[in-house]
Scaffold this motif. Structure first.
Motif, PDB file in Angstrom:
ATOM      1  N   ALA A   1       8.598  -8.527 -13.651  1.00  0.00           N
ATOM      2  CA  ALA A   1       8.137 -10.096 -13.765  1.00  0.00           C
ATOM      3  C   ALA A   1       8.018 -10.657 -12.488  1.00  0.00           C
ATOM      4  N   THR A   2       7.954  -9.613 -11.407  1.00  0.00           N
ATOM      5  CA  THR A   2       7.771 -10.318  -9.962  1.00  0.00           C
ATOM      6  C   THR A   2       6.524  -9.794  -9.433  1.00  0.00           C
ATOM      7  N   VAL A   3       5.697 -10.637  -8.514  1.00  0.00           N
ATOM      8  CA  VAL A   3       4.983 -10.070  -7.768  1.00  0.00           C
ATOM      9  C   VAL A   3       5.323 -10.249  -6.344  1.00  0.00           C
ATOM     10  N   LYS A   4       5.297  -9.221  -5.603  1.00  0.00           N
ATOM     11  CA  LYS A   4       5.930  -9.206  -4.380  1.00  0.00           C
ATOM     12  C   LYS A   4       4.650  -8.867  -3.298  1.00  0.00           C
ATOM     13  N   ILE A   5       4.911  -9.499  -2.392  1.00  0.00           N
ATOM     14  CA  ILE A   5       3.680  -9.397  -1.212  1.00  0.00           C
ATOM     15  C   ILE A   5       4.223  -8.732  -0.098  1.00  0.00           C
ATOM     16  N   TRP A   6       3.830  -7.548   0.207  1.00  0.00           N
ATOM     17  CA  TRP A   6       4.373  -6.982   1.292  1.00  0.00           C
ATOM     18  C   TRP A   6       3.454  -6.785   2.637  1.00  0.00           C
ATOM     19  N   ASP A   7       3.780  -6.872   3.785  1.00  0.00           N
ATOM     20  CA  ASP A   7       3.114  -7.066   5.131  1.00  0.00           C
ATOM     21  C   ASP A   7       2.956  -5.432   5.299  1.00  0.00           C
ATOM     22  N   LEU A   8       1.743  -5.576   5.588  1.00  0.00           N
ATOM     23  CA  LEU A   8       1.315  -3.783   6.080  1.00  0.00           C
ATOM     24  C   LEU A   8       1.064  -3.781   7.610  1.00  0.00           C
ATOM     25  N   LYS A   9       1.190  -5.044   8.249  1.00  0.00           N
ATOM     26  CA  LYS A   9       0.825  -5.161   9.649  1.00  0.00           C
ATOM     27  C   LYS A   9       2.137  -4.733  10.660  1.00  0.00           C
TER      28      LYS A   9
ATOM     29  N   ARG B   1       6.268   4.490   1.825  1.00  0.00           N
ATOM     30  CA  ARG B   1       6.649   4.001   0.513  1.00  0.00           C
ATOM     31  C   ARG B   1       7.292   2.790   0.619  1.00  0.00           C
ATOM     32  N   ILE B   2       7.121   1.825  -0.195  1.00  0.00           N
ATOM     33  CA  ILE B   2       7.722   0.448  -0.020  1.00  0.00           C
ATOM     34  C   ILE B   2       8.574   0.169  -1.176  1.00  0.00           C
ATOM     35  N   PRO B   3       9.938   0.359  -1.109  1.00  0.00           N
ATOM     36  CA  PRO B   3      10.727  -0.043  -2.385  1.00  0.00           C
ATOM     37  C   PRO B   3      10.970  -1.209  -2.351  1.00  0.00           C
ATOM     38  N   GLY B   4      11.631  -1.686  -3.722  1.00  0.00           N
ATOM     39  CA  GLY B   4      11.776  -3.145  -3.498  1.00  0.00           C
ATOM     40  C   GLY B   4      11.983  -3.645  -5.058  1.00  0.00           C
ATOM     41  N   HIS B   5      11.071  -3.120  -5.775  1.00  0.00           N
ATOM     42  CA  HIS B   5      10.807  -3.510  -7.204  1.00  0.00           C
ATOM     43  C   HIS B   5      12.062  -2.936  -8.050  1.00  0.00           C
TER      44      HIS B   5
ATOM     45  N   ALA C   1     -10.064   3.285   4.284  1.00  0.00           N
ATOM     46  CA  ALA C   1      -9.139   4.305   5.106  1.00  0.00           C
ATOM     47  C   ALA C   1      -7.695   4.429   4.470  1.00  0.00           C
ATOM     48  N   LYS C   2      -7.549   3.340   3.798  1.00  0.00           N
ATOM     49  CA  LYS C   2      -6.054   3.430   3.221  1.00  0.00           C
ATOM     50  C   LYS C   2      -6.132   3.205   1.839  1.00  0.00           C
ATOM     51  N   LEU C   3      -4.879   3.622   1.327  1.00  0.00           N
ATOM     52  CA  LEU C   3      -5.036   3.423  -0.124  1.00  0.00           C
ATOM     53  C   LEU C   3      -3.657   3.070  -0.673  1.00  0.00           C
ATOM     54  N   VAL C   4      -3.619   2.392  -1.680  1.00  0.00           N
ATOM     55  CA  VAL C   4      -2.418   1.566  -1.958  1.00  0.00           C
ATOM     56  C   VAL C   4      -2.116   2.012  -3.637  1.00  0.00           C
TER      57      VAL C   4
ATOM     58  N   VAL D   1       5.984   1.172  -3.923  1.00  0.00           N
ATOM     59  CA  VAL D   1       4.559   0.931  -3.509  1.00  0.00           C
ATOM     60  C   VAL D   1       4.085   1.991  -2.670  1.00  0.00           C
ATOM     61  N   PHE D   2       3.268   2.850  -2.913  1.00  0.00           N
ATOM     62  CA  PHE D   2       2.858   3.914  -1.997  1.00  0.00           C
ATOM     63  C   PHE D   2       1.585   3.702  -1.389  1.00  0.00           C
ATOM     64  N   TYR D   3       1.834   3.925  -0.150  1.00  0.00           N
ATOM     65  CA  TYR D   3       0.740   3.362   1.178  1.00  0.00           C
ATOM     66  C   TYR D   3       0.162   4.646   1.887  1.00  0.00           C
ATOM     67  N   TRP D   4      -1.178   4.929   1.318  1.00  0.00           N
ATOM     68  CA  TRP D   4      -1.624   6.336   1.756  1.00  0.00           C
ATOM     69  C   TRP D   4      -2.558   6.120   2.767  1.00  0.00           C
ATOM     70  N   ASP D   5      -2.704   7.426   3.498  1.00  0.00           N
ATOM     71  CA  ASP D   5      -3.824   7.498   4.329  1.00  0.00           C
ATOM     72  C   ASP D   5      -4.745   8.298   3.557  1.00  0.00           C
TER      73      ASP D   5
END
Lengths: 302, 818
Positions: free
Chosen positions: A122-130, A95-99, A71-74, A82-86
């Motif tokens: 050089a980073t991995v960022k973990i984003w909460d979608l809830k 759209r999650i900016p930060g990098h 149902a969702k796409l990233v 990061v683009f979080y799609w329906d």
């Protein structure tokens, strides 16, 4: 032999290189592709029909991950967000900016409650979608151990594995609270775990694919013969995990026996005009997708 | 009217009779005189009306449909939207108005126009009004007004003092009121330069001209210094007399304000100055009757006449010959002629001066041309000469030059050795420098070698420069020196080649190998890299460190937070988790999970218990003073039963919660997380499921990978708030709408989000008829707690439920596990 070599369908539509192609989850009847032309396209690979187009990216699309329920796409790419799609509406939910630089890899976790994004910064960022609606704009956590760009990312049930240009495979074990980094000596372009999570298929830019034992860090097998020194290419297992398949920079599809590491006949021919940038095996059937720099996505079957 | 006329006419009345036309109208408009034939306002029946060509009327022929011209776009002007009033206003605004003030004051300002001079006045009036200069405009903008002086406003005191100095004291004003205001400075009169039209000698009094006689007649009384505040009615004091008025100039001021006047406040009051002034007195008169200047006395003894000299006697025979004078100009220069500056600058050498003065020259060595030739040239000429003299003669041995080593102090040399290295760019030279310094420092005769190809002379020069350098680069003081370190390596700057650089093959190869070596060196830097290069992956290439996942991350991944992380978070109370609202309730006790290898038993230890025995001070009991039990009751406060909260807060809306719901359903579908820290086994534990609360949805699918079964089931069971479009399970190739999965009945407490859920759960468990196995993970609490099953003493333990942990319906304490 187990490697699918029969061209069944070619998905034409992308202008410019196709960076990533990914099967949907579940029955995996569909596939998603992202390319240099800033679009994400949803295909039915069997019929070759383009079903939908997801247009919002302003730069190239480098990585796509599909949620467990489709149902969702990233997606991630040159936008640094990061683009979080329906999937159904084709709109971005967020759209999650930060990098600080382009995003090379994105991945949902098992239940799509978080998304991990690995970037050129050089980073991995973990984003909460809830808690999307919450004011939390910062990632849950940022993994900054890497000394160079993150090229690939795997989010398992209890761990996050990253492959970086600095030659390290880093396994962040959430359960143990432990970071295990295995030095491979060369920039890593892809990591693919086996289904039992015991081994990792690590592709490096020294034109070698190694099967890494996750427990000990030893290399169980090395697959070589192909050409791979500059592009982000990907090696995968076939569905039964009997062989390793890799589309190389010359447009050839290589296959090796997993145990003996011997290349499987016949000798690979050039099936794409340019480098194959992504290889994706169907999770349930014997079907292979290759996305190439020549703008083509090809479906191969037995 | 017409009828009236008619009747009158019939009656034989003369209509032209003026009496008939006499008007008696007081209000309204009178009828026109009868003798007029036409009355414009007369009523005319409709059929008699005629069109009047004078009046503009609407005629169909003039009508032009605008339909076709609609698109022509009539340009509208602002005037089209104006009514009469606006238009009148606009007309008004268009009138040209000379905004410039009539600069009358300026006209008379500099020219000193005499009002009585009518011709001048007429001329001035003829001139167009003078525009203000830009300077005046600027000044006006800055607040200046015509007639004022320029400068900051003055207090009354300053103004008064200034006026007194100018000799024009202010008129007496009420001081109390005057000091309240500030005043503009007085105007400075323009200095008018009077054209000098007379060229008389000193002391010459010109004959009284017409004008002079005029002024003489007008000026009467003592001369009063001009200035501010003196009117015609003011009496001139003695002080007002212009001391320096010579009578020649007019009474204008000759001095503008001086720069120092701003400091007037510091000065003494001007009264003393005024008193100190010399009084003007007519002390006497000269003999010819001229008045004497004040302070002077007429001399009694006449001044002796200056000496006079007789003119020279001209010889009789002298004939004036101007040619002599004229020829002298073209005559050759003599010694007395002026010399140019350059020549003068060169000066005269001592010898020349001596020669000029006629001194006997000092006994010196005779100068030869050799004195003016450098040593090298001399040598060369010598060589040439010898060759010429006798070609067969062997050349003389080259003159031996001894290496002259300039001495320096050993201390200086030693210090210079430690100090700055001036010849870093040239390592060879630097080494020679160092050798020289070492030789000087040890005072021993170390053989100093010149560089190959370096002449002795050059070497000598170099040594001298070394000596100088050693003096110049005198090292720093010890204190300063200790802060610096000389570099251990000598950086050799790459020599730049001019022009296009074209590498030769050898150079290229050398460069390649060097680069290779460099990379090799880099690669072999660490054993890890070496091992990776050799293919010895394993322990050598592996590094393991602790890593702290965030609490929320663990929650999202449904894994327990690792021990180290948990400890850390308790210590620093991670703000990130608070930010996400994950931990609404702060745990007063730290939960510690210990795993025994024999069984999977869990021990939940309250941290507070440990402090009683050990008395360990940590963050949890800081601030309690000596009494560790202080506040214990607060910490171990047991909340009242969930029923009370529910009765107060619970509402039906809880069920329509959408987002968190998904999680909980998911949780239900998931197997419980084992309470140990070893990795979860790949095989899922099949737990007995209470069918009253758990209704799995089966998806018929053939050929499914058994390994994915679990994940798929979870996926299917994930309930969605609304129908979701998905491209799953469709083989035909189109998107299908899958209706929302059947909303499963759930435990009411399943969707409670807050931390009260846990208690609630326990309550539910203890009160439910059938034992419930909850597979739900607690969203906010430590994961261990959810494993707690109803205590046996509260509810009978189900026979098929293996009890892992004893528990109570309150927070367990360590004592419970003992």
């Amino acid at each position: 032999m187990p490697c699918p070599r029969k061209a069944v369908q070619s998905l034409k539509g992308h202008t410019g290189p196709v960076h990533v192609v990914s099967y949907s989850r579940g029955a995996a009847s569909y596939c998603l592709s992202g390319g240099q032309d800033r679009s994400i396209r949803l295909w039915n690979p069997k019929t070759g029909a383009e079903i939908k187009r997801y247009i919002a990216h302003g730069y190239e699309v480098l990585s796509i991950s599909c949620a467990h329920d489709n149902a969702k796409l990233v997606s991630g790419g040159g936008d640094k967000s990061v683009f979080y799609w329906d999937v159904a509406t084709g709109q971005t939910i967020r759209r999650i900016p930060g990098h600080a630089a382009r995003i090379n890899a994105v991945s949902f976790n098992e239940d799509a409650s978080v998304v991990a994004s690995g970037s050129f910064d050089a980073t991995v960022k973990i984003w909460d979608l809830k808690w999307l609606r919450a004011q939390a704009r910062s990632p849950i956590q940022s993994l900054e151990e890497s000394r160079d760009a993150i090229q690939t990312l795997y989010v398992g049930p209890q761990e996050i594995i990253t492959g970086s240009v600095d030659g390290h495979v880093r396994t962040y074990d959430l359960r143990k609270g432990q970071l295990t980094s295995d030095y491979m000596g060369h920039p890593i372009t892809s990591i693919v775990p086996t289904k039992d999570q015991q081994t990792l298929l690590v592709t490096t830019l020294d034109a070698k694919i190694r099967l890494l034992d996750r427990k000990t860090g030893q290399v169980l097998n090395t697959f070589s013969g192909h050409k791979h020194d500059s592009y982000r290419c990907r090696a995968v297992f076939d569905v039964k995990e009997e062989c390793v398949i890799f589309g190389d920079e010359e447009g050839r599809i290589w296959a090796w026996d997993l145990v003996t590491a011997a290349p499987l006949p016949p000798d690979p021919e050039r099936v794409h005009e340019k480098a194959i940038l992504w290889t994706e095996y169907h999770p349930l059937n014997d079907a292979l997708l290759t996305a190439s720099s020549d703008g083509m996505i090809s479906l191969w079957e037995m | 009217m017409a009828h009236l006329k008619k009747r009158l006419g019939q009656a034989g009345v003369d209509l032209s009779n003026p009496r008939l036309n006499e008007s008696f109208v007081l209000i309204g408009t009178p009828l026109p005189p009868l003798d007029k034939t036409k009355d414009a306002n007369e009523f005319v029946p409709l059929w008699k009306q005629e069109s009047d060509p004078k009046k503009a009327r609407w005629t169909p022929s003039t009508f032009k449909s605008s339909r076709n011209d609609r698109n022509k776009g009539k340009t509208m002007r602002p005037e089209d939207f104006m009514d009469d009033e606006d238009r009148a206003e606009m007309q008004e605004s268009r009138k040209l108005v000379d905004m410039d003030e009539v600069a009358e004051s300026h006209r008379g300002h500099g020219m000193a126009v005499d009002e009585t001079d009518t011709i001048t006045a007429a001329l001035a009036n003829m001139l167009p009004p003078v525009n203000e200069s830009i300077g005046a405009q600027l000044l006006k903008k800055m607040g200046w007004k015509p007639g004022q002086g320029i400068g900051p406003r003055l207090t009354y005191e300053q103004l008064k003092r200034r006026s007194e100095q100018d000799g024009t004291p202010l008129p007496a004003v009420d001081d109390a009121e005057a000091v309240k205001h500030t005043y503009a400075p007085r105007d400075t009169k323009l200095l008018t330069v009077v054209r000098k039209d007379d060229f008389h000698g000193l002391g010459y009094t010109p004959a009284g001209s017409l004008r002079a006689s005029q002024t003489a007649s007008t000026s009467s009384g003592p001369r009063i210094s001009a200035g501010f505040g003196l009117g015609a009615l003011n009496e001139a004091d003695e002080d007002d007399l212009d001391v320096y008025d010579s009578g020649l100039t007019s009474g204008s001021r000759r001095l503008a304000f001086e720069a120092g006047e701003e400091d007037e406040d510091d000065r003494k009051p001007s009264k003393a100055d005024a008193q100190g002034r010399p009084k003007v007195q007519s002390a006497g008169f000269f003999k010819n009757g001229a008045p004497l200047l004040g302070g002077f006395v007429v001399a009694e003894v006449p001044v002796p006449a200056p000496p006079t000299f007789e003119p020279p006697v001209v010889p009789q025979s002298w004939n004036p010959d101007p040619n002599l004078v004229w020829n002298s100009e073209s005559a050759p220069p003599t010694g007395n002629e002026p010399i140019s500056h350059q020549e003068w600058r060169k000066g005269v050498s001592a010898d020349e001066r001596g020669k000029i003065l006629g001194e006997t020259p000092l006994p010196t060595a005779t100068r030869s041309i050799w004195d003016y030739i450098s040593a090298k040239d001399r040598e060369r000429i010598q060589g040439i000469k010898e060759n010429k003299d006798g070609g067969s003669q062997p050349t003389a041995p080259p003159p031996v030059y001894i290496v002259k080593v300039p001495p320096i102090e050993p201390a200086t040399a030693k210090a210079a050795l430690l100090g700055f290295q001036p010849f870093k760019d040239d390592p060879a030279k630097q080494s020679r420098y160092t050798a020289y310094l070492k030789a000087q420092a040890s005072s021993s005769a170390i053989d100093l070698q010149a560089a190959p190809g370096q002449s002795i002379e050059d070497f000598n020069n170099e040594l001298e420069s070394f000596a100088k350098a050693a003096q110049i680069f005198k090292p720093m003081s010890a204190a300063m020196q200790s802060r610096f370190r000389t570099s251990s390596t000598i950086e050799v700057a790459k020599k730049q080649q001019e022009g296009l650089y074209q590498p030769t093959d050898e150079a290229y190869a050398a460069h390649e190998t060097k680069a290779e070596q460099d990379t090799k060196m880099e690669v072999e830097e660490t054993p890890k890299q070496h091992a990776a290069k050799m293919g010895m992956f394993g322990a050598m290439t592996r590094e393991q460190t602790d890593w702290l996942p965030m609490k929320l991350l663990c929650k999202r991944f449904r894994v327990p937070q690792p021990k180290i992380a948990a400890a850390e978070e308790v210590a620093d109370d991670s703000s990130a988790s608070n930010l996400y609202g994950a931990s609404v309730e702060q745990e007063p006790v730290s939960m510690e999970v210990e795993t025994s290898s024999a069984s999977n038993a869990i021990r939940v230890v309250a941290a507070g218990e440990g402090t009683e025995d050990g008395g360990k001070r940590d963050l949890t009991n800081i601030g309690l003073g000596e009494d560790d039990t202080q506040g214990r009751d607060t910490l171990t406060y047991e909340r009242p039963g969930m029923d009370i909260f529910k009765a107060i807060f619970a509402s039906d809306e809880e069920n329509s919660d959408n987002e968190e719901e998904n999680v909980d359903i998911n949780d239900l579908a998931r197997p419980p997380v084992e309470a140990n820290t070893k990795p979860r086994p790949a095989m899922q534990i099949v737990e007995p499921v209470d069918l009253s609360t758990f209704k799995p949805v089966f998806v018929s699918r053939s050929g499914r990978d058994p390994k994915r079964e679990d994940g798929e089931k979870k996926t299917k069971k994930k309930s969605k708030p609304q129908p979701t479009m998905s491209f799953m399970d469709d083989d035909e190739g189109g998107l299908t709408v899958i209706p929302t999965a059947k909303k499963r009945k759930r435990d009411k407490d399943g969707d409670a989000r807050s931390s009260k859920k846990r208690k609630d759960k326990d309550e539910a468990k203890s009160t439910s008829k059938a034992p419930v196995t909850t597979y739900e993970e607690d969203d906010d609490e430590m994961w261990v707690e959810k494993e707690i099953v109803p205590a046996p003493r509260v509810a009978p333990k189900p026979p098929d439920m293996p009890s892992r942990v004893e528990t109570t319906n309150r927070r367990p304490k360590a004592a419970d596990f003992l």
